[in-house]
Write an enzyme that holds these catalytic residues in place. Structure first.
Site, PDB file in Angstrom:
ATOM      1  N   LYS A  24      65.341 -31.946 -11.695  1.00 15.54           N
ATOM      2  CA  LYS A  24      65.667 -30.502 -11.660  1.00 15.54           C
ATOM      3  C   LYS A  24      64.427 -29.653 -11.888  1.00 15.54           C
ATOM      4  CE  LYS A  24      67.281 -28.113 -15.456  1.00 15.54           C
ATOM      5  NZ  LYS A  24      66.745 -26.788 -15.749  1.00 15.54           N
ATOM      6  N   ASN A  25      63.697 -29.955 -12.967  1.00 14.43           N
ATOM      7  CA  ASN A  25      62.601 -29.065 -13.330  1.00 14.43           C
ATOM      8  C   ASN A  25      61.401 -29.196 -12.390  1.00 14.43           C
ATOM      9  OD1 ASN A  25      64.121 -27.884 -15.288  1.00 14.43           O
ATOM     10  ND2 ASN A  25      63.309 -29.113 -16.975  1.00 14.43           N
ATOM     11  N   CYS A 120      69.306 -20.887 -19.937  1.00 14.56           N
ATOM     12  CA  CYS A 120      70.049 -21.308 -21.125  1.00 14.56           C
ATOM     13  C   CYS A 120      69.682 -20.479 -22.352  1.00 14.56           C
ATOM     14  CB  CYS A 120      69.751 -22.782 -21.422  1.00 14.56           C
ATOM     15  SG  CYS A 120      70.617 -23.882 -20.295  1.00 14.56           S
ATOM     16  N   ARG A 125      62.727 -16.706 -25.415  1.00 20.43           N
ATOM     17  CA  ARG A 125      61.916 -17.410 -24.417  1.00 20.43           C
ATOM     18  C   ARG A 125      60.937 -16.427 -23.768  1.00 20.43           C
ATOM     19  NH1 ARG A 125      65.782 -21.412 -21.054  1.00 20.43           N
ATOM     20  NH2 ARG A 125      63.800 -22.462 -20.664  1.00 20.43           N
ATOM     21  N   ASP A 307      64.367 -31.395 -24.347  1.00 18.87           N
ATOM     22  CA  ASP A 307      65.567 -31.480 -23.496  1.00 18.87           C
ATOM     23  C   ASP A 307      66.411 -32.715 -23.812  1.00 18.87           C
ATOM     24  OD1 ASP A 307      64.591 -29.223 -22.339  1.00 18.87           O
ATOM     25  OD2 ASP A 307      63.944 -30.173 -20.481  1.00 18.87           O
ATOM     26  N   ARG A 399      74.577 -27.166 -13.741  1.00 12.85           N
ATOM     27  CA  ARG A 399      73.282 -26.537 -13.433  1.00 12.85           C
ATOM     28  C   ARG A 399      72.182 -27.587 -13.353  1.00 12.85           C
ATOM     29  NH1 ARG A 399      70.994 -23.067 -17.281  1.00 12.85           N
ATOM     30  NH2 ARG A 399      69.266 -23.637 -15.955  1.00 12.85           N
TER      31      ARG A 399
HETATM   32  C1  EPZ Z   1      60.648 -25.646 -19.397  1.00 12.33           C
HETATM   33  O1  EPZ Z   1      61.029 -24.390 -19.922  1.00 12.33           O
HETATM   34  C2  EPZ Z   1      61.905 -26.307 -18.920  1.00 12.33           C
HETATM   35  N1  EPZ Z   1      62.482 -25.485 -17.867  1.00 12.33           N
HETATM   36  C3  EPZ Z   1      62.861 -26.477 -20.067  1.00 12.33           C
HETATM   37  O2  EPZ Z   1      63.975 -27.176 -19.576  1.00 12.33           O
HETATM   38  C4  EPZ Z   1      62.196 -27.285 -21.177  1.00 12.33           C
HETATM   39  O3  EPZ Z   1      63.047 -27.310 -22.289  1.00 12.33           O
HETATM   40  C5  EPZ Z   1      60.867 -26.649 -21.569  1.00 12.33           C
HETATM   41  O4  EPZ Z   1      60.042 -26.452 -20.398  1.00 12.33           O
HETATM   42  C6  EPZ Z   1      60.080 -27.487 -22.552  1.00 12.33           C
HETATM   43  O5  EPZ Z   1      59.846 -28.764 -22.020  1.00 12.33           O
HETATM   44  C7  EPZ Z   1      62.052 -25.623 -16.637  1.00 12.33           C
HETATM   45  O6  EPZ Z   1      61.185 -26.411 -16.326  1.00 12.33           O
HETATM   46  C8  EPZ Z   1      62.704 -24.777 -15.616  1.00 12.33           C
HETATM   47  P1  EPZ Z   1      57.853 -23.630 -22.072  1.00 12.33           P
HETATM   48  P2  EPZ Z   1      59.956 -23.270 -20.187  1.00 12.33           P
HETATM   49  O7  EPZ Z   1      57.210 -22.483 -21.414  1.00 12.33           O
HETATM   50  O8  EPZ Z   1      58.933 -23.352 -19.133  1.00 12.33           O
HETATM   51  C9  EPZ Z   1      56.858 -20.769 -25.778  1.00 12.33           C
HETATM   52  C10 EPZ Z   1      66.266 -27.742 -19.524  1.00 12.33           C
HETATM   53  O9  EPZ Z   1      67.217 -27.950 -20.288  1.00 12.33           O
HETATM   54  N2  EPZ Z   1      56.323 -19.834 -24.784  1.00 12.33           N
HETATM   55  O10 EPZ Z   1      57.197 -24.951 -22.003  1.00 12.33           O
HETATM   56  O11 EPZ Z   1      60.670 -21.991 -20.388  1.00 12.33           O
HETATM   57  C11 EPZ Z   1      58.369 -20.948 -25.659  1.00 12.33           C
HETATM   58  O12 EPZ Z   1      59.065 -19.952 -26.360  1.00 12.33           O
HETATM   59  C12 EPZ Z   1      65.253 -26.716 -19.878  1.00 12.33           C
HETATM   60  O13 EPZ Z   1      66.101 -28.308 -18.448  1.00 12.33           O
HETATM   61  C13 EPZ Z   1      55.664 -18.712 -25.215  1.00 12.33           C
HETATM   62  O14 EPZ Z   1      55.548 -18.446 -26.408  1.00 12.33           O
HETATM   63  O15 EPZ Z   1      59.352 -23.755 -21.574  1.00 12.33           O
HETATM   64  C14 EPZ Z   1      58.560 -22.326 -26.224  1.00 12.33           C
HETATM   65  O16 EPZ Z   1      58.601 -22.244 -27.618  1.00 12.33           O
HETATM   66  C15 EPZ Z   1      65.628 -25.663 -20.770  1.00 12.33           C
HETATM   67  N3  EPZ Z   1      55.151 -17.847 -24.267  1.00 12.33           N
HETATM   68  C16 EPZ Z   1      57.285 -23.056 -25.820  1.00 12.33           C
HETATM   69  O17 EPZ Z   1      56.332 -22.042 -25.516  1.00 12.33           O
HETATM   70  C17 EPZ Z   1      55.258 -18.086 -22.942  1.00 12.33           C
HETATM   71  O18 EPZ Z   1      54.760 -17.289 -22.142  1.00 12.33           O
HETATM   72  C18 EPZ Z   1      57.419 -23.966 -24.625  1.00 12.33           C
HETATM   73  O19 EPZ Z   1      58.088 -23.263 -23.575  1.00 12.33           O
HETATM   74  C19 EPZ Z   1      55.916 -19.248 -22.526  1.00 12.33           C
HETATM   75  C20 EPZ Z   1      56.452 -20.107 -23.467  1.00 12.33           C
END
Ligand code: EPZ
Length: 420
Positions: A24-25, A120, A125, A307, A399
């Site tokens: 998916k991702n 989600c 986020r 995840d 999803r």
């Molecule tokens: C991706 O989300 C995945 N989604 C998520 O999958 C997954 O949980 C996550 O990465 C972590 O592995 C997709 O790939 C579509 P991050 P993402 O940016 O990109 C902080 C699922 O169930 N952050 O790696 O949104 C953030 O708050 C899902 O399939 C900032 O502070 O995650 C978090 O604490 C849900 N500023 C951490 O970084 C930013 O600009 C990691 O988030 C971006 C993120």
């Protein structure tokens, strides 16, 4: 509100063979990446899930021609008709990864107007790191009226992420792939889907080096050509199926996966006393003895993935002893455990840590899905519990998991739908 609920009658060991779907991702990054191309592309191994269908609708709304053969998991995208660089909120709010349209449209058109993303409800986020990356490449970014607007002629730059972010790394990679000159991403995320996106960009004639490490170098290319590409298997679905097999003390072989992507989970299952055997592109999970409690701390790849924290913490509710689960990535990822209290789980949650005291038996109860992986966790809880578990709002699970009910039924689970 979903018009059906899932009913699971538990305590049946899952047995047999199953095959994992495409990631998916990865899919949600590779589909928007086709917008960077000047020719049609063919993508294989795409999962037939809601997020893929939403992205297909978004590309259609922009003027691309898209066909999706859900039987053969093949999407053909011709981006040549794209005339718009605006994606309204009503489309973007359906999924998180809609924010990849920002990077992709900025690269293609020099301008992107994209509604705030949905996705989600697992905590705050932010996407400040995405914006910082676009600005560093020369874009002017403004926000207002529920839209994020990025505009500018992009040039290569060095971007140092304040923290490793999957979405930020992917979005800035997309923008940089056609920017003039060299972009260096420091403290980049290392997840397998980042490597897959890099491979896809390179298959179109892009120049991305270092994906899978924390430093990625992207030389912008003015033109990218057609590609026929298959996305990698879904490591979170693989992990969920591994946990489901362990939860039911079953004997399941999961085919079509990449065992090296699963090392953090495999190590924890072995520590619990579950037998895990890796083959070339398959993993077999079997019981050996009672499950022991283990501690989990989520981390960026290659650490234990957030995840899989939810399915794994559901499994720990029946392990012998006390487990401590620490969630370091998202602050609201324990909602499934609150639901499981109704099933007899013993759990105490304080801020980012859940203390789980394993119980001998869980019993079926009505529970509600709050987010995608919470849904997977509640399915696992239902498979482990005595009696029948009723799962409300199961649509969220679709999803991210392709035909999950069909796959589990094939392994012997008693899982069915009933109207509400
Ligand atoms: C991706 O989300 C995945 N989604 C998520 O999958 C997954 O949980 C996550 O990465 C972590 O592995 C997709 O790939 C579509 P991050 P993402 O940016 O990109 C902080 C699922 O169930 N952050 O790696 O949104 C953030 O708050 C899902 O399939 C900032 O502070 O995650 C978090 O604490 C849900 N500023 C951490 O970084 C930013 O600009 C990691 O988030 C971006 C993120």
């Amino acid at each position: 509100m979903d018009d059906y609920k899932l009913l699971i009658t538990g305590e049946i060991p899952l047995t047999g063979d199953t095959t994992v779907s495409g990631g998916k991702n990865t899919a949600v990054a590779v589909i928007p990446a086709v917008l960077l191309c000047d020719e049609p592309c063919v993508l294989d191994n795409l999962p037939d899930i809601e997020d893929v269908r939403v992205l297909s609708d978004i590309l259609l709304s922009l003027g691309a021609t898209v066909t999706f053969d859900s039987v053969n998991k093949r999407m053909t995208i011709d981006p040549r008709g794209v005339t718009s660089c605006t994606v309204p909120y009503k489309l973007t709010q359906k999924m998180r990864a809609s924010y990849y349209l920002l990077g992709a449209l900025l690269a293609r058109c020099g301008e992107a107007n994209v509604g705030y993303p949905g996705g989600c409800a697992i905590g705050n986020r932010p996407f400040d790191q995405h914006i910082k990356g676009f600005q560093s490449l020369g874009a002017e970014v403004t926000e207002g009226g529920g839209m994020i607007c990025a505009k500018g002629s992009l040039h290569g730059s060095t971007v140092f992420f304040d923290r490793a972010t999957v979405g930020g790394t992917i979005n800035v990679m997309l923008a940089a792939a056609k920017a003039k000159g060299l972009t260096v991403l420091c403290n980049a995320a290392r997840e397998p889907h980042i490597v897959d996106l890099a491979n896809f960009l390179n298959s179109m004639g892009g120049s991305v080096k270092g994906a899978g490490t924390d430093t990625i170098r992207i030389k912008g290319m003015p033109h990218l050509h057609q590609s026929h590409y298959a996305v990698i298997p879904d490591q979170i679905e693989t992990g969920t199926l591994m946990i489901a097999a362990a939860a039911t003390k079953g004997d399941v072989t999961i085919h079509g996966c990449i065992p090296t992507h699963m090392e953090a989970l495999t190590a924890k299952l072995l520590e619990m006393g579950v037998s895990v055997t890796d083959m070339d592109d398959a993993i077999r999970v079997r019981p050996i003895g009672p499950h022991r409690a283990v501690n989990i701390k989520t981390q960026e790849y290659p650490g234990f993935p957030t995840d899989l924290q939810q399915p794994m913490s559901a499994l720990l509710c029946k392990a012998q002893g006390n487990s401590m689960v620490t969630e370091t990535i998202f602050e609201s990822r324990f909602k499934h455990l609150n639901e499981m209290l109704r099933m007899g789980a013993h759990v105490r949650i304080a801020e980012q840590t859940a203390w789980i005291e394993g119980v001998q038996e869980l019993h079926g109860a009505p529970v509600t899905v709050t987010d995608l992986r919470a849904g997977a966790a509640l399915v696992i809880a239902g498979l482990m519990a005595a009696g029948t578990t009723e799962i409300y709002e199961p649509g969220l699970i679709e999803r991210g998991y392709e035909h999950i009910e069909r796959k589990l039924r094939h392994l012997g689970a008693n899982i069915r739908r009933e109207p509400v």
